[in-house]
Design a protein around this motif. Sequence first.
Motif, PDB file in Angstrom:
ATOM      1  N   ALA A 179       0.826  -1.211   0.000  1.00  0.00           N
ATOM      2  CA  ALA A 179       0.000   0.000   0.000  1.00  0.00           C
ATOM      3  C   ALA A 179       0.858   1.257   0.000  1.00  0.00           C
ATOM      4  O   ALA A 179       0.566   2.232  -0.703  1.00  0.00           O
ATOM      5  CB  ALA A 179      -0.940  -0.006   1.201  1.00  0.00           C
ATOM      6  N   VAL A 180       1.928   1.242   0.782  1.00  0.00           N
ATOM      7  CA  VAL A 180       2.836   2.387   0.826  1.00  0.00           C
ATOM      8  C   VAL A 180       3.585   2.513  -0.499  1.00  0.00           C
ATOM      9  O   VAL A 180       3.718   3.605  -1.061  1.00  0.00           O
ATOM     10  CB  VAL A 180       3.828   2.258   2.001  1.00  0.00           C
ATOM     11  CG1 VAL A 180       4.889   3.356   1.927  1.00  0.00           C
ATOM     12  CG2 VAL A 180       3.081   2.323   3.332  1.00  0.00           C
ATOM     13  N   THR A 181       4.052   1.393  -1.013  1.00  0.00           N
ATOM     14  CA  THR A 181       4.814   1.398  -2.266  1.00  0.00           C
ATOM     15  C   THR A 181       4.004   1.967  -3.416  1.00  0.00           C
ATOM     16  O   THR A 181       4.519   2.742  -4.227  1.00  0.00           O
ATOM     17  CB  THR A 181       5.261  -0.034  -2.620  1.00  0.00           C
ATOM     18  OG1 THR A 181       6.087  -0.553  -1.568  1.00  0.00           O
ATOM     19  CG2 THR A 181       6.041  -0.060  -3.936  1.00  0.00           C
ATOM     20  N   TYR A 182       2.717   1.624  -3.472  1.00  0.00           N
ATOM     21  CA  TYR A 182       1.880   2.032  -4.604  1.00  0.00           C
ATOM     22  C   TYR A 182       0.947   3.192  -4.274  1.00  0.00           C
ATOM     23  O   TYR A 182       0.043   3.503  -5.054  1.00  0.00           O
ATOM     24  CB  TYR A 182       1.078   0.835  -5.112  1.00  0.00           C
ATOM     25  CG  TYR A 182       1.972  -0.302  -5.547  1.00  0.00           C
ATOM     26  CD1 TYR A 182       2.970  -0.110  -6.499  1.00  0.00           C
ATOM     27  CD2 TYR A 182       1.858  -1.567  -4.971  1.00  0.00           C
ATOM     28  CE1 TYR A 182       3.805  -1.137  -6.874  1.00  0.00           C
ATOM     29  CE2 TYR A 182       2.699  -2.604  -5.350  1.00  0.00           C
ATOM     30  CZ  TYR A 182       3.664  -2.376  -6.301  1.00  0.00           C
ATOM     31  OH  TYR A 182       4.506  -3.399  -6.671  1.00  0.00           O
ATOM     32  N   GLN A 195      -3.525   1.699   3.195  1.00  0.00           N
ATOM     33  CA  GLN A 195      -2.566   1.961   4.275  1.00  0.00           C
ATOM     34  C   GLN A 195      -3.281   2.142   5.604  1.00  0.00           C
ATOM     35  O   GLN A 195      -2.915   1.549   6.621  1.00  0.00           O
ATOM     36  CB  GLN A 195      -1.760   3.224   3.970  1.00  0.00           C
ATOM     37  CG  GLN A 195      -0.772   3.110   2.837  1.00  0.00           C
ATOM     38  CD  GLN A 195      -0.056   4.429   2.599  1.00  0.00           C
ATOM     39  OE1 GLN A 195       0.354   5.106   3.542  1.00  0.00           O
ATOM     40  NE2 GLN A 195       0.095   4.816   1.345  1.00  0.00           N
ATOM     41  N   GLN A 196      -4.306   2.978   5.605  1.00  0.00           N
ATOM     42  CA  GLN A 196      -5.040   3.269   6.834  1.00  0.00           C
ATOM     43  C   GLN A 196      -5.733   2.022   7.372  1.00  0.00           C
ATOM     44  O   GLN A 196      -5.753   1.781   8.583  1.00  0.00           O
ATOM     45  CB  GLN A 196      -6.054   4.384   6.573  1.00  0.00           C
ATOM     46  CG  GLN A 196      -5.411   5.719   6.230  1.00  0.00           C
ATOM     47  CD  GLN A 196      -6.421   6.761   5.779  1.00  0.00           C
ATOM     48  OE1 GLN A 196      -7.567   6.436   5.439  1.00  0.00           O
ATOM     49  NE2 GLN A 196      -6.015   8.021   5.778  1.00  0.00           N
ATOM     50  N   HIS A 197      -6.275   1.229   6.464  1.00  0.00           N
ATOM     51  CA  HIS A 197      -6.963   0.001   6.875  1.00  0.00           C
ATOM     52  C   HIS A 197      -5.977  -0.977   7.508  1.00  0.00           C
ATOM     53  O   HIS A 197      -6.274  -1.589   8.546  1.00  0.00           O
ATOM     54  CB  HIS A 197      -7.640  -0.633   5.661  1.00  0.00           C
ATOM     55  CG  HIS A 197      -8.530  -1.792   5.993  1.00  0.00           C
ATOM     56  ND1 HIS A 197      -9.840  -1.635   6.378  1.00  0.00           N
ATOM     57  CD2 HIS A 197      -8.283  -3.130   6.016  1.00  0.00           C
ATOM     58  CE1 HIS A 197     -10.367  -2.824   6.627  1.00  0.00           C
ATOM     59  NE2 HIS A 197      -9.451  -3.747   6.411  1.00  0.00           N
ATOM     60  N   CYS A 198      -4.817  -1.129   6.891  1.00  0.00           N
ATOM     61  CA  CYS A 198      -3.801  -2.054   7.417  1.00  0.00           C
ATOM     62  C   CYS A 198      -3.294  -1.584   8.778  1.00  0.00           C
ATOM     63  O   CYS A 198      -3.101  -2.398   9.693  1.00  0.00           O
ATOM     64  CB  CYS A 198      -2.639  -2.173   6.437  1.00  0.00           C
ATOM     65  SG  CYS A 198      -3.032  -3.056   4.910  1.00  0.00           S
ATOM     66  N   LEU A 199      -3.055  -0.288   8.917  1.00  0.00           N
ATOM     67  CA  LEU A 199      -2.548   0.230  10.186  1.00  0.00           C
ATOM     68  C   LEU A 199      -3.567   0.011  11.303  1.00  0.00           C
ATOM     69  O   LEU A 199      -3.206  -0.391  12.414  1.00  0.00           O
ATOM     70  CB  LEU A 199      -2.211   1.712  10.054  1.00  0.00           C
ATOM     71  CG  LEU A 199      -1.580   2.353  11.293  1.00  0.00           C
ATOM     72  CD1 LEU A 199      -0.320   1.602  11.716  1.00  0.00           C
ATOM     73  CD2 LEU A 199      -1.264   3.823  11.038  1.00  0.00           C
ATOM     74  N   ARG A 227       6.746   4.144  10.289  1.00  0.00           N
ATOM     75  CA  ARG A 227       5.377   4.658  10.210  1.00  0.00           C
ATOM     76  C   ARG A 227       4.465   3.918  11.189  1.00  0.00           C
ATOM     77  O   ARG A 227       3.623   4.527  11.848  1.00  0.00           O
ATOM     78  CB  ARG A 227       4.857   4.520   8.782  1.00  0.00           C
ATOM     79  CG  ARG A 227       3.479   5.105   8.558  1.00  0.00           C
ATOM     80  CD  ARG A 227       3.117   5.152   7.088  1.00  0.00           C
ATOM     81  NE  ARG A 227       4.071   5.912   6.305  1.00  0.00           N
ATOM     82  CZ  ARG A 227       3.886   6.277   5.036  1.00  0.00           C
ATOM     83  NH1 ARG A 227       2.766   5.931   4.423  1.00  0.00           N
ATOM     84  NH2 ARG A 227       4.797   6.971   4.401  1.00  0.00           N
ATOM     85  N   VAL A 228       4.638   2.605  11.291  1.00  0.00           N
ATOM     86  CA  VAL A 228       3.840   1.822  12.242  1.00  0.00           C
ATOM     87  C   VAL A 228       4.153   2.259  13.671  1.00  0.00           C
ATOM     88  O   VAL A 228       3.250   2.440  14.503  1.00  0.00           O
ATOM     89  CB  VAL A 228       4.138   0.316  12.075  1.00  0.00           C
ATOM     90  CG1 VAL A 228       3.494  -0.489  13.198  1.00  0.00           C
ATOM     91  CG2 VAL A 228       3.636  -0.172  10.720  1.00  0.00           C
ATOM     92  N   ALA A 267      18.631   0.063  11.373  1.00  0.00           N
ATOM     93  CA  ALA A 267      17.570   0.353  12.337  1.00  0.00           C
ATOM     94  C   ALA A 267      17.465   1.825  12.706  1.00  0.00           C
ATOM     95  O   ALA A 267      16.607   2.197  13.516  1.00  0.00           O
ATOM     96  CB  ALA A 267      17.788  -0.467  13.603  1.00  0.00           C
ATOM     97  N   ALA A 268      18.284   2.667  12.116  1.00  0.00           N
ATOM     98  CA  ALA A 268      18.353   4.067  12.542  1.00  0.00           C
ATOM     99  C   ALA A 268      16.995   4.762  12.528  1.00  0.00           C
ATOM    100  O   ALA A 268      16.626   5.469  13.476  1.00  0.00           O
ATOM    101  CB  ALA A 268      19.345   4.821  11.653  1.00  0.00           C
ATOM    102  N   LEU A 269      16.221   4.566  11.469  1.00  0.00           N
ATOM    103  CA  LEU A 269      14.937   5.271  11.343  1.00  0.00           C
ATOM    104  C   LEU A 269      13.888   4.733  12.320  1.00  0.00           C
ATOM    105  O   LEU A 269      13.276   5.518  13.069  1.00  0.00           O
ATOM    106  CB  LEU A 269      14.444   5.171   9.896  1.00  0.00           C
ATOM    107  CG  LEU A 269      13.267   6.064   9.508  1.00  0.00           C
ATOM    108  CD1 LEU A 269      13.606   7.537   9.708  1.00  0.00           C
ATOM    109  CD2 LEU A 269      12.879   5.810   8.045  1.00  0.00           C
TER     110      LEU A 269
END
Length: 299
Positions: free
Chosen positions: A148-151, A157-161, A187-188, A224-226
């Motif tokens: 969802a993020v890629t495309y 995205q909102q539904h998955c989160l 983002r998660v 893992a920085a981000l």
Amino acid sequence: MAGRCSAQLQGDVAAFTAALRTLVNNPQFSDVMFVVGREQQKVFAHRCVLACRCQAFRGMLGQAPVGSEDSSSVPPQGPFILGNVQPEVFLAVIEFLYTNSVTLNSHIALEVLTSSVEYGLQDLCKLCVKFIKDTLSVEQVCEALQAAVTYGQVDLQQHCLAFIEGCTPAVVRTQGFRELSDVVLARVLRSDRLAVDELDLVQAVREWAHVSSAVLERPVPEVAALPVRELRLPLLAPSELVTLESYNQQDLLIPVENIAAAWRAHALRKGSGVPTRLCRPRRGTRPRDHHRHLEPHAK
């Protein structure tokens, strides 16, 4: 003299669709062939149907043969080699082009979504998104979020989160969680509604980081920085921070300054110098005695 009347009348749509469905991958009357996937499966189609339904196929099939001086000459039947797509996925796309409907299952839905984006088929994309939302599972949700993020599928995205927020402990144990990109994982982790304690979340990120480090062949602190910036270390009790420091000596997952900021929050009995979001308990955070000192209104 009465004027002429005209009207566009429509026959049985189901019968029309059923008739066109008989042409899907039917070698009779076909004039183009694809060789699809590692299996090199032959898929037969009709140039005019693909070209009128999809701009991408129109460009692919309308090219004149190499070396031809006649721009109006008919391109060869192929075969056109499509080695990077599963036959079942490609056939789903072909089915949609012929019938304006598609047969999906949970094994191919995300890949059909990928193909719909690549071929510019917005209506097929919408059907895929609807199916994915309706059939989402713990095992699939992270892969769906990544797609969802890629495309750029904001609704998905909102539904998955929201799904992840509802069953976070189960999701963080899946293989899909460990395969998230650093951007999507971060983002998660920004969500206040994750139903998991911070200590468990730190451990899940550590496991993710070790997998990513092995796959990308880069050091753990680098990959893992981000995501690590989104871990809410001030929420942990002193004894938990001590344990965290012990693990950290082995893989350097968390920058020393981040741990120092968490200790400083304990010493000053407030979240001094720490971003407000990192002092805010999530929905699943277990209460600790010091949390009352981290609240923005605390003196």
